[in-house]
Design a protein around this motif. Structure first.
Motif, short mmCIF file in Angstrom:
data_model
loop_
_atom_site.label_atom_id
_atom_site.label_comp_id
_atom_site.label_asym_id
_atom_site.label_seq_id
_atom_site.Cartn_x
_atom_site.Cartn_y
_atom_site.Cartn_z
N GLU A 214 0.82 -1.21 0.00
CA GLU A 214 0.00 0.00 0.00
C GLU A 214 0.85 1.26 0.00
N GLU A 215 1.79 1.29 -0.98
CA GLU A 215 2.65 2.46 -1.13
C GLU A 215 3.20 2.49 -2.55
N TYR A 216 3.68 3.67 -2.94
CA TYR A 216 4.32 3.82 -4.24
C TYR A 216 5.71 3.21 -4.17
N TRP A 217 6.16 2.66 -5.31
CA TRP A 217 7.53 2.20 -5.40
C TRP A 217 8.06 2.48 -6.80
N VAL A 218 9.30 2.90 -6.84
CA VAL A 218 9.98 3.17 -8.11
C VAL A 218 10.83 1.96 -8.42
N LYS A 219 10.56 1.32 -9.56
CA LYS A 219 11.26 0.10 -9.93
C LYS A 219 12.76 0.36 -9.96
N GLY A 220 13.48 -0.41 -9.18
CA GLY A 220 14.94 -0.33 -9.16
C GLY A 220 15.52 0.46 -8.01
N ASP A 221 14.71 1.20 -7.26
CA ASP A 221 15.26 1.98 -6.15
C ASP A 221 15.91 1.09 -5.10
N THR A 222 15.37 -0.09 -4.88
CA THR A 222 15.96 -1.02 -3.90
C THR A 222 16.90 -2.01 -4.56
N SER A 223 16.47 -2.59 -5.68
CA SER A 223 17.22 -3.67 -6.33
C SER A 223 18.31 -3.18 -7.28
N GLY A 224 18.17 -1.96 -7.79
CA GLY A 224 19.07 -1.48 -8.83
C GLY A 224 18.61 -1.90 -10.22
N HIS A 225 17.52 -2.65 -10.31
CA HIS A 225 17.00 -3.13 -11.59
C HIS A 225 15.98 -2.12 -12.12
N VAL A 226 16.53 -1.07 -12.68
CA VAL A 226 15.77 0.12 -13.08
C VAL A 226 15.04 -0.11 -14.40
N GLN A 227 13.88 0.52 -14.54
CA GLN A 227 13.16 0.58 -15.81
C GLN A 227 13.19 2.02 -16.29
N THR B 29 -5.79 -0.15 -19.78
CA THR B 29 -4.51 -0.81 -19.59
C THR B 29 -3.42 0.07 -20.19
N LEU B 30 -2.29 0.13 -19.49
CA LEU B 30 -1.14 0.88 -19.98
C LEU B 30 -0.07 -0.08 -20.49
N LEU B 31 0.59 0.29 -21.58
CA LEU B 31 1.75 -0.43 -22.07
C LEU B 31 2.93 0.52 -21.91
N VAL B 32 3.86 0.14 -21.05
CA VAL B 32 5.03 0.96 -20.77
C VAL B 32 6.23 0.28 -21.40
N LYS B 33 6.76 0.88 -22.44
CA LYS B 33 7.97 0.34 -23.07
C LYS B 33 9.17 0.92 -22.34
N VAL B 34 10.03 0.01 -21.90
CA VAL B 34 11.15 0.39 -21.04
C VAL B 34 12.45 -0.19 -21.53
N ASP B 35 13.53 0.36 -21.03
CA ASP B 35 14.84 -0.27 -21.14
C ASP B 35 15.13 -0.82 -19.75
N GLN B 36 15.00 -2.13 -19.62
CA GLN B 36 15.15 -2.79 -18.32
C GLN B 36 16.62 -3.03 -18.03
N VAL B 37 17.06 -2.62 -16.85
CA VAL B 37 18.41 -2.89 -16.37
C VAL B 37 18.30 -4.04 -15.38
N GLY B 38 18.89 -5.19 -15.70
CA GLY B 38 18.83 -6.34 -14.80
C GLY B 38 17.48 -7.02 -14.85
N ALA B 39 17.17 -7.72 -13.76
CA ALA B 39 15.94 -8.51 -13.66
C ALA B 39 14.73 -7.61 -13.48
N ALA B 40 13.63 -8.00 -14.10
CA ALA B 40 12.38 -7.28 -13.89
C ALA B 40 11.55 -7.92 -12.78
N CYS B 41 11.71 -9.23 -12.61
CA CYS B 41 10.90 -9.96 -11.64
C CYS B 41 11.53 -9.90 -10.25
N HIS B 42 10.67 -9.86 -9.22
CA HIS B 42 11.16 -9.84 -7.84
C HIS B 42 11.88 -11.13 -7.46
#
Length: 128
Positions: free
Chosen positions: A67-80, A93-106
């Motif tokens: 129940e909070e916002y999270w920025v992908k990669g702030d903890t793991s370093g796996h940035v989108q 539905t949103l489609l977000v095209k990204v350049d994934q750094v590292g793993a996307a899955c937790h």
């Protein structure tokens, strides 16, 4: 943070007016690798998460479990790094095209969709 996504948000009112949200105020957001088309993960966004995603260039999601916002990669370093964001034809539905750094899955894998592949049940071939 509160138990529901925060409102109002800083999202452009013209975009906000187009979104069709679930009862919880969220829209599913599919993250896809921009250059290969690989589907990476599904996250959830409310208006503020979408606003932050569009204005910072980093994917921001609403965590339903925490129940909070999270920025992908702030903890793991796996940035989108966001390349583009599109609404589907129903605007639900949103489609977000990204350049994934590292793993996307937790779990540490590249994509959330690579370990449990379900094969379609095909009808039996007709007997001759």
């Amino acid at each position: 943070m509160s138990s529901t996504p925060r409102t109002p948000s800083d999202l452009d009112p013209a975009i906000a007016a187009r979104l069709k949200r679930g009862a919880d105020g969220l829209v599913p957001a599919i993250a896809q690798q921009y250059d290969t088309g690989e589907v990476l993960m599904l996250g959830w966004m409310d208006d503020q998460a979408l606003h932050l995603t569009l204005t910072t260039g980093r994917c921001t999601y609403w965590s339903r479990s925490r129940e909070e916002y999270w920025v992908k990669g702030d903890t793991s370093g796996h940035v989108q790094h966001v390349k583009s964001v599109a609404l589907d034809c129903d605007a639900d539905t949103l489609l977000v095209k990204v350049d994934q750094v590292g793993a996307a899955c937790h779990t540490g894998t590249r994509t959330c969709f690579d370990t449990d592949v379900l094969l379609p049940l095909l009808p039996a071939e007709p007997a001759e």
